[in-house]
Design a protein around this motif. Structure first.
Motif, short mmCIF file in Angstrom:
data_model
loop_
_atom_site.label_atom_id
_atom_site.label_comp_id
_atom_site.label_asym_id
_atom_site.label_seq_id
_atom_site.Cartn_x
_atom_site.Cartn_y
_atom_site.Cartn_z
N PRO A 123 11.68 1.23 0.17
CA PRO A 123 12.40 2.43 -0.27
C PRO A 123 13.96 2.06 -0.01
O PRO A 123 14.75 2.64 -0.85
N LEU A 124 14.34 1.57 1.13
CA LEU A 124 15.70 1.08 1.25
C LEU A 124 16.17 0.34 0.06
O LEU A 124 17.44 0.53 -0.43
N TYR A 125 15.54 -0.84 -0.16
CA TYR A 125 16.10 -1.62 -1.45
C TYR A 125 16.12 -0.88 -2.67
O TYR A 125 16.95 -1.04 -3.60
N ARG A 126 14.89 -0.23 -3.10
CA ARG A 126 15.01 0.67 -4.14
C ARG A 126 16.40 1.82 -4.19
O ARG A 126 16.96 1.78 -5.19
N ALA A 127 16.62 2.27 -3.11
CA ALA A 127 17.55 3.03 -3.23
C ALA A 127 19.02 2.52 -3.29
O ALA A 127 19.94 3.00 -3.75
N PHE A 128 19.21 1.08 -2.96
CA PHE A 128 20.33 0.25 -3.24
C PHE A 128 20.26 -0.45 -4.57
O PHE A 128 21.20 -0.99 -4.83
N GLY A 129 19.29 -0.03 -5.17
CA GLY A 129 19.32 -0.64 -6.82
C GLY A 129 18.35 -1.99 -7.05
O GLY A 129 18.58 -2.37 -8.01
N PHE A 130 17.67 -2.14 -5.87
CA PHE A 130 16.74 -3.47 -6.11
C PHE A 130 15.54 -3.10 -6.88
O PHE A 130 15.36 -1.98 -6.83
N GLN A 131 15.01 -4.06 -7.89
CA GLN A 131 14.00 -3.76 -8.72
C GLN A 131 13.00 -4.66 -8.14
O GLN A 131 13.02 -5.94 -7.81
N GLU A 132 11.57 -4.33 -8.14
CA GLU A 132 10.36 -5.12 -7.78
C GLU A 132 9.99 -6.07 -8.89
O GLU A 132 10.22 -5.65 -9.98
N ILE A 133 10.03 -7.46 -8.39
CA ILE A 133 9.46 -8.45 -9.34
C ILE A 133 8.09 -8.80 -9.48
O ILE A 133 7.51 -8.69 -10.34
N GLU A 134 7.58 -8.74 -7.99
CA GLU A 134 6.24 -8.96 -7.83
C GLU A 134 5.82 -8.89 -6.19
O GLU A 134 6.64 -8.98 -5.71
N ARG A 135 4.58 -8.63 -6.15
CA ARG A 135 4.07 -8.59 -4.84
C ARG A 135 3.32 -9.74 -4.32
O ARG A 135 2.64 -10.45 -5.28
N ALA A 162 10.84 -8.38 0.73
CA ALA A 162 10.77 -7.10 1.34
C ALA A 162 9.31 -6.86 1.80
O ALA A 162 8.48 -7.10 1.37
N THR A 163 9.38 -6.34 3.13
CA THR A 163 8.11 -6.01 3.49
C THR A 163 8.07 -4.48 3.15
O THR A 163 8.99 -3.78 2.79
N LEU A 164 6.85 -4.01 3.02
CA LEU A 164 6.74 -2.49 2.45
C LEU A 164 7.39 -1.42 2.97
O LEU A 164 7.91 -0.69 2.27
N PRO A 165 7.66 -1.28 4.45
CA PRO A 165 8.32 -0.43 4.90
C PRO A 165 10.21 -0.31 4.57
O PRO A 165 10.65 0.60 4.51
N GLY A 166 10.39 -1.72 4.12
CA GLY A 166 11.86 -1.68 3.83
C GLY A 166 11.97 -1.51 2.11
O GLY A 166 13.19 -1.08 1.69
#
Length: 82
Positions: A47-59, A41-45
């Motif tokens: 919040p959408l992915y988090r709201a859909f249940g995605f979790q960050e792995i790494e930057r 994901a790019t940074l603007p996306g």
């Protein structure tokens, strides 16, 4: 299953289109037997992915052909058995 890219035109944001695209990707992946969705994901996306249940792995940083660098976030989400 990897979500390669998805975009919503700027004047069509905040209308549920991104969520609908992700739900469609999840349904298709589930039917093919996948157990998780992954994406970059790019940074603007994020919040959408988090709201859909995605979790960050790494930057990480992506350098474009013109030399511009963009911060991206590797994310994952288990696919529900629904």
């Amino acid at each position: 299953a990897r979500v390669r890219a998805m975009f919503v035109r700027g004047d069509w944001t905040r209308r549920g289109l991104g969520r609908a695209i992700l739900a469609s990707c999840e349904r298709a992946a589930r039917l093919e037997g996948f157990r998780e969705l992954v994406l970059g994901a790019t940074l603007p996306g994020v919040p959408l992915y988090r709201a859909f249940g995605f979790q960050e792995i790494e930057r990480f940083t992506v350098t474009m052909p013109d030399g511009v660098s963009v911060t991206a976030v590797a994310m994952r989400r288990p696919i529900d058995d629904a």
